[in-house]
Design an enzyme around this catalytic site. Structure first.
Site, PDB file in Angstrom:
ATOM      1  N   ILE A  79       0.867  -1.169   0.000  1.00 14.74           N
ATOM      2  CA  ILE A  79       0.000   0.000   0.000  1.00 14.74           C
ATOM      3  C   ILE A  79       0.912   1.229   0.000  1.00 14.74           C
ATOM      4  O   ILE A  79       2.079   1.140   0.371  1.00 14.74           O
ATOM      5  CB  ILE A  79      -0.976   0.033   1.209  1.00 14.74           C
ATOM      6  CG1 ILE A  79      -0.225  -0.098   2.542  1.00 14.74           C
ATOM      7  CG2 ILE A  79      -2.026  -1.048   1.074  1.00 14.74           C
ATOM      8  CD1 ILE A  79      -1.146  -0.044   3.767  1.00 14.74           C
ATOM      9  N   ASP A  80       0.389   2.350  -0.437  1.00 16.93           N
ATOM     10  CA  ASP A  80       1.203   3.555  -0.579  1.00 16.93           C
ATOM     11  C   ASP A  80       1.758   4.027   0.763  1.00 16.93           C
ATOM     12  O   ASP A  80       1.206   3.730   1.831  1.00 16.93           O
ATOM     13  CB  ASP A  80       0.374   4.688  -1.190  1.00 16.93           C
ATOM     14  CG  ASP A  80      -0.104   4.373  -2.595  1.00 16.93           C
ATOM     15  OD1 ASP A  80       0.573   3.599  -3.292  1.00 16.93           O
ATOM     16  OD2 ASP A  80      -1.169   4.898  -2.981  1.00 16.93           O
ATOM     17  N   LYS A  81       2.814   4.793   0.690  1.00 12.99           N
ATOM     18  CA  LYS A  81       3.435   5.368   1.888  1.00 12.99           C
ATOM     19  C   LYS A  81       2.407   6.089   2.763  1.00 12.99           C
ATOM     20  O   LYS A  81       2.378   5.907   3.979  1.00 12.99           O
ATOM     21  CB  LYS A  81       4.537   6.343   1.471  1.00 12.99           C
ATOM     22  CG  LYS A  81       5.137   7.139   2.624  1.00 12.99           C
ATOM     23  CD  LYS A  81       6.103   8.198   2.113  1.00 12.99           C
ATOM     24  CE  LYS A  81       6.607   9.060   3.269  1.00 12.99           C
ATOM     25  NZ  LYS A  81       7.492  10.154   2.795  1.00 12.99           N
TER      26      LYS A  81
END
Length: 306
Positions: A137-139
């Site tokens: 998942i994104d930062k």
């Protein structure tokens, strides 16, 4: 240094140089190829060309590919919110602002660095930089991730992600008031035709389906629950922006300015369900919304509840 020679055939006339090479070099991204071109590691007919050079029939392309730098990923004593762990998997509730695995510009402080300190047994399928990492998942997205502790678990989980049989539920706070209580966004996603670092809804993109349901409405904002039928890069962010309701705080697909001054999108991976790789039974794990998200919702309820 590996030297590669390519020759342009009729099927690739007028194709961009960087696109052609990235298609021929297995495992190398287009941005990596553009870096080679900028470093003058690519010559066409013994001349330096730019990435957007349009190929001609029988062009001869010489490429010098540097040997990859050996990565030494350090184990770091970083606190982890472990929801569940057994001999096959670790379920982690990732904090916002944490990168999942090391990459250029982020070799330390990642989830992988923390996992290596916590657990010495992680699957090696994705190599030294991404041990145990089955999905990402994104930062700036918080929430649930499953990590594989051995190759068998990794393969079985990866197959479920490929088959889109994994249950994934996200909570997102979006701009604007969504009038319908639920909906389905069925729109293909691929690279943005101009801004290549972005994804977009494009005609020849990959099949992508997002189901959404309104949880709560505020003045100017809506809290939605999103279930992924597919798992494309930035899928929820792209799809919600596509229907005119970008995620709050998302400066890539939404608005540059927003009054809450969030650092990144308000998106949380809340639930994750799958068939356990060895037990063979369905398991599901959940996580609470992070504190910043709950505080944001409380502020909206106090000042702008519909």
């Amino acid at each position: 240094m590996e030297k590669i020679l390519l020759k342009v055939d009729e099927d690739n006339i007028n194709k961009r140089l960087d696109l052609f090479i990235s298609e021929k070099l297995e495992g190398k991204s287009r941005s990596y190829v553009q870096g080679l071109i900028e470093d003058e590691k690519v010559v066409v007919n013994e001349k330096i060309k730019k990435s957007n050079y349009k190929l001609k029939l029988e062009d001869v392309i010489n490429i010098e590919v540097p040997q990859p730098r050996e990565l030494e990923i350090e184990a770091e004593d970083i606190p982890l919110d472990i929801v569940y762990e057994d001999s096959d998997v670790i379920i982690v509730n990732k904090d916002k602002d944490m990168v999942v695995h090391p990459a250029p510009g982020n070799y330390n402080g990642t989830l992988v660095n923390a996992l290596l300190y916590h657990c010495k047994d992680l699957s090696g399928i994705n190599g030294v930089a991404r041990p145990g990492i089955v999905h990402r998942i994104d930062k700036d997205t918080s929430g649930i991730l499953v990590i594989a502790k051995n190759d068998n678990a990794h393969n079985r989980l990866a197959e479920q992600f490929k088959d889109h049989s994994i249950t994934r539920t996200y909570y997102a706070l979006v701009e604007g008031v969504i009038k319908t209580d639920s909906g389905i966004i069925d729109a293909p996603i691929g690279r943005h035709p101009v801004e290549r670092i972005k994804m977009a809804v494009v005609k020849n993109g990959k099949h992508a389906v997002t189901h959404y349901e309104v949880i709560e409405r505020f003045k100017g904002y809506t809290l939605v629950k999103c279930n992924l039928e597919t798992g494309r890069t930035h899928q929820i962010r792209v799809h919600m922006s596509h229907i005119g309701h970008p995620l709050l705080g998302d400066e890539v697909y939404g608005f540059k300015k927003q009054k809450f001054k969030l650092q990144g999108q308000a998106l949380h991976a809340k639930d994750l369900g799958f068939i356990h790789p060895t037990k063979g039974e369905y398991v599901e794990f959940s996580s609470q919304l992070p504190q910043y998200f709950e505080k944001l919702l409380d502020n909206l309820r106090n000042i702008s509840k519909i």
